[in-house]
Motif scaffolding. Sequence first.
Motif: not given
Lengths: 368, 265
Positions: A80-108
């Motif tokens: 749980g505490t390291r989840f962000d790192f497992f999913i996004y690596g060193f990607y800046p937290e403020a920009e996570f939304w960009r990847i999240n948008v892609l995950y949603v599109i990918f799922a669709l």
Amino acid sequence: MSGATKRDVVLPPASTVGVLGWIRKNLFPSWYSGVVTVVLGYFIISNFIPMINWALFNADFIGESSADCSGEGACWVFIGTRFDFFIYGFYPEAEFWRINVLYVIFALLIVPQFFNAVLTRIKMVLGVLGVTIFPVLAFILIRGSETFGLEIIETNRWGGLTLTLILAYVGIVAAIPIGILLALGRRSDMPLVRALSVVFIEFWRGVPLITILFMASVMLPLFLPEGVSFDRLLRALIGITLFQSAYMAEVIRGGLQAIPKGQYEAAEAMGLGYWRSMGLIILPQALKIVIPGIVNTLISLFKDTTLVLIIGLFDLLNAVQTTIIDPAWRNVAIEGYVFAAFLFWVFCFGMSRYSQQLERKLHRGHKR
Amino acid sequence: MNQDVENGGRTVQVASMAAQGEAMIKVEGMHKWYDTFHVLKGLDLDVSRGERIVICGPSGSGKSTFIRCINRLEEHQKGRIVVDGVELTNDLRNIELIRREVGMVFQHFNLFPHLTVLENCCLAPIWVRKTPRREAEEQAMKYLERVKIPEQAKKYPGQLSGGQQQRVAIARSLCMNPKIMLFDEPTSALDPEMIKEVLDVMVELAQSGMTMICVTHEMGFAKTVADRVIFMDQGEIVEQGPPSEFFGNPREPRTQQFLQQILHH
């Protein structure tokens, strides 16, 4: 009338139907099968119960640090505490939304492919979008673009599951068409094309992927002129794609060989010409035959992406491996690996299910 | 080129066209080798427009190879083949030009199993002739009606019987509106009770004035519709003539022997 019918219906002996019948037939059909059932049953249950206890009942889910884990079961707090790192690596937290948008599109794009109720036409449109617009969009969003006002994030900050999926997706989308061309090339009438295809396939298939990645990362820069640099991720992508396309080519060639000569002749006799014969007649049949082989290769490609850790890319497995040595956490290696294994399993199992569904759908009744 | 009176007015007209001597296919001194094996040894043949030719002969005599040379499924090494004024050379454009005008029906049907009957029939018109899909489908239905299986249009080939598949294969070739039809032992792979339904379609086609070359062992078919029967043996044309003459009074001993073998049961 109904009385007569009733009398005519002879029920099977009670011991052969229902739950009891099933158990008898499948678990205890003879004394040695019964022994095997009991022994295997004992092993399964005796291992399964502690496993469930470890993973669920004795596990700790809520907390913030190693102190919140009792140590009796799995310490999922760590994940749980390291989840962000497992999913996004060193990607800046403020920009996570960009990847999240892609995950949603990918799922669709992906999820509708699993449902029979969705029209084939819609599936095809989604599939085409998935290999054309989606990669472009993904590149712009993940990397960033000044024209769209998105901060540029260099590839060395990409990581985790996102990086694993990028490697696998690009590998899959590029290796299939290249593999098809190589397979056709290897069966070509033109000696030069055939020779080049054979050399290419045998070279890339003959070298371990780990060597290719290592060469791409260490050796290639030595040959490039001074000052010319070449993105490390891009080099890994090219290496994986060419390596897997050689395997893909051989799988597809197997399918081409299974098509009877008469099919080639009928297509030729109609004046379809080479490319249309291949595209309309031969490849649709050949690819259908080798779906199991293609998916096998794709699954192994997916798992082989973990080898990029050798060149220092932080894919999911490398991300997990780096965090489990954190001294702030005691003995979380198992949790980390189980989590990584579970994510890999979900994607590979998904591919396998999809291929089985596709095979059933493309089944055209009897033999030709 | 005498026609049986029962064939009606249409055929008489065809016969007169044929009599003009307009050659659809011209084969001159054609040789073919498989490696060093001499398969076809100097064949000459002129086929007029609307002429129906039956080629027979023992297995291995080169008859299939011969008609497969006419649409270049096999390459000849010496001599000339001219189809509808276009000579077959290594020029791919010429080959494709000829293949558009020459339909072929195979022994094993060779329908495309991943496409429905209708799609099988529409494929080449749409992709080669650039016919609009609607038009191609209408035309395909017309030909499927002609071979008497319009109701199977939505099925896949694997769901049909051998005879039905072969009739679809004939319809599929006709959809390209070919000038010439080649038949390579079209009934040899069929169960006996299905041979007639395929032959009926072929007879009907022959009577409509199509230029046809059939490799077949169906001597009844040859007698009914052929303008000329050709007997091949060991890569050579041994004898040819109108069916009445060919069956009634064969000149060559090899022909006599062959006919004796296939006609005596």
